[in-house]
Design a protein around this motif. Structure first.
Motif, PDB file in Angstrom:
ATOM      1  N   ASP A   3      51.535  58.951   1.468  1.00 52.35           N
ATOM      2  CA  ASP A   3      52.883  58.454   1.439  1.00 52.35           C
ATOM      3  C   ASP A   3      53.358  57.118   1.673  1.00 52.35           C
ATOM      4  O   ASP A   3      53.626  56.191   1.092  1.00 52.35           O
ATOM      5  N   GLN A   6      51.062  54.497  -0.440  1.00 55.03           N
ATOM      6  CA  GLN A   6      51.665  54.521  -1.792  1.00 55.03           C
ATOM      7  C   GLN A   6      52.912  53.847  -1.546  1.00 55.03           C
ATOM      8  O   GLN A   6      53.299  53.088  -2.550  1.00 55.03           O
ATOM      9  N   GLN A   7      53.808  53.871  -0.757  1.00 55.40           N
ATOM     10  CA  GLN A   7      54.818  53.084  -0.504  1.00 55.40           C
ATOM     11  C   GLN A   7      54.679  51.581  -0.339  1.00 55.40           C
ATOM     12  O   GLN A   7      55.366  50.566  -0.734  1.00 55.40           O
ATOM     13  N   VAL A  10      53.958  50.398  -3.835  1.00 49.14           N
ATOM     14  CA  VAL A  10      55.318  50.449  -4.527  1.00 49.14           C
ATOM     15  C   VAL A  10      56.083  49.209  -4.239  1.00 49.14           C
ATOM     16  O   VAL A  10      56.740  48.594  -4.916  1.00 49.14           O
ATOM     17  N   ARG A  63      55.307  51.617 -14.140  1.00 45.19           N
ATOM     18  CA  ARG A  63      54.516  52.159 -12.985  1.00 45.19           C
ATOM     19  C   ARG A  63      54.872  52.588 -11.756  1.00 45.19           C
ATOM     20  O   ARG A  63      54.632  53.334 -10.843  1.00 45.19           O
ATOM     21  N   LEU A  67      54.886  56.293  -9.922  1.00 40.73           N
ATOM     22  CA  LEU A  67      54.513  56.666  -8.416  1.00 40.73           C
ATOM     23  C   LEU A  67      55.550  57.236  -7.630  1.00 40.73           C
ATOM     24  O   LEU A  67      55.277  57.238  -6.483  1.00 40.73           O
ATOM     25  N   SER A  69      58.726  56.288  -7.445  1.00 35.66           N
ATOM     26  CA  SER A  69      60.027  55.529  -6.805  1.00 35.66           C
ATOM     27  C   SER A  69      60.880  55.076  -7.885  1.00 35.66           C
ATOM     28  O   SER A  69      60.740  55.171  -8.965  1.00 35.66           O
ATOM     29  N   ALA A 118      46.662  47.834  -3.939  1.00 34.31           N
ATOM     30  CA  ALA A 118      46.303  48.985  -4.867  1.00 34.31           C
ATOM     31  C   ALA A 118      44.653  49.067  -4.757  1.00 34.31           C
ATOM     32  O   ALA A 118      44.657  50.509  -4.657  1.00 34.31           O
ATOM     33  N   ASP A 123      44.352  52.764  -5.965  1.00 30.15           N
ATOM     34  CA  ASP A 123      44.997  53.196  -7.224  1.00 30.15           C
ATOM     35  C   ASP A 123      44.643  52.269  -8.089  1.00 30.15           C
ATOM     36  O   ASP A 123      45.343  51.298  -8.456  1.00 30.15           O
ATOM     37  N   SER A 126      47.235  51.019 -10.706  1.00 29.16           N
ATOM     38  CA  SER A 126      48.302  49.733 -10.390  1.00 29.16           C
ATOM     39  C   SER A 126      47.209  48.538 -10.252  1.00 29.16           C
ATOM     40  O   SER A 126      47.729  47.522 -10.618  1.00 29.16           O
TER      41      SER A 126
END
Length: 149
Positions: A3, A6-7, A10, A63, A67, A69, A118, A123, A126
């Motif tokens: 998490d 990923q944040q 984002v 995108r 993800l 968000s 990314a 990822d 991205s």
């Protein structure tokens, strides 16, 4: 992807949206207000640039949504996030081209940061999106700088 990682991606993509939206607004301003010997060529070039940017911003925002968000929005919020300097409405064509070259460089910096994050977390979607956007902006910078040469 955890998490937290990923944040981070984002947040970097949200910055890309903010910087790209600022560039879109500045490019539109130049399209509307350009004048001088290069009017016709620049008027058309600026329109092509802001039209392409509008679609690109949508792809980056989607995108972010993929993800899990929310994409940033609101002109005031995006302007605050970006902090990109604004061009005077009465700038001459050379000032406009120079400003847009610098603004595109700022977007490349944001995209490079997002691409690297990314890539670090695996990822690839991205990362690929950012690589493709960097290529577009680098070409735009080359074209704008060629006008100034």
């Amino acid at each position: 992807m955890s998490d937290n990682t990923q944040q981070d991606v984002v947040n970097a993509l949200r910055q890309v949206v903010a910087d790209s939206y600022a560039l879109l607004g500045q490019t539109h301003l130049c399209h509307w207000n350009v004048r001088g010997p290069g009017f016709f060529a620049l008027h058309v070039a600026f329109e092509e640039q802001y039209t392409e940017l509008f679609t690109a911003i949508d792809e980056v925002a989607e995108r972010i949504r993929a993800l899990g968000s929310l994409a940033p929005g609101g002109l005031g919020n995006l302007a605050k996030m970006s902090g990109m300097p604004e061009l005077k409405e009465d700038a001459n064509e050379k000032e406009m081209v120079q400003h847009l070259s610098e603004a595109n460089r700022k977007v490349v910096e944001s995209l490079t940061s997002a691409r690297d994050l990314a890539g670090e977390v695996g990822d690839s979607q991205s990362e690929d999106l950012c690589i493709a956007r960097i290529q577009v902006h680098e070409k735009t910078i080359w074209m704008l700088n060629s006008y100034l040469a």
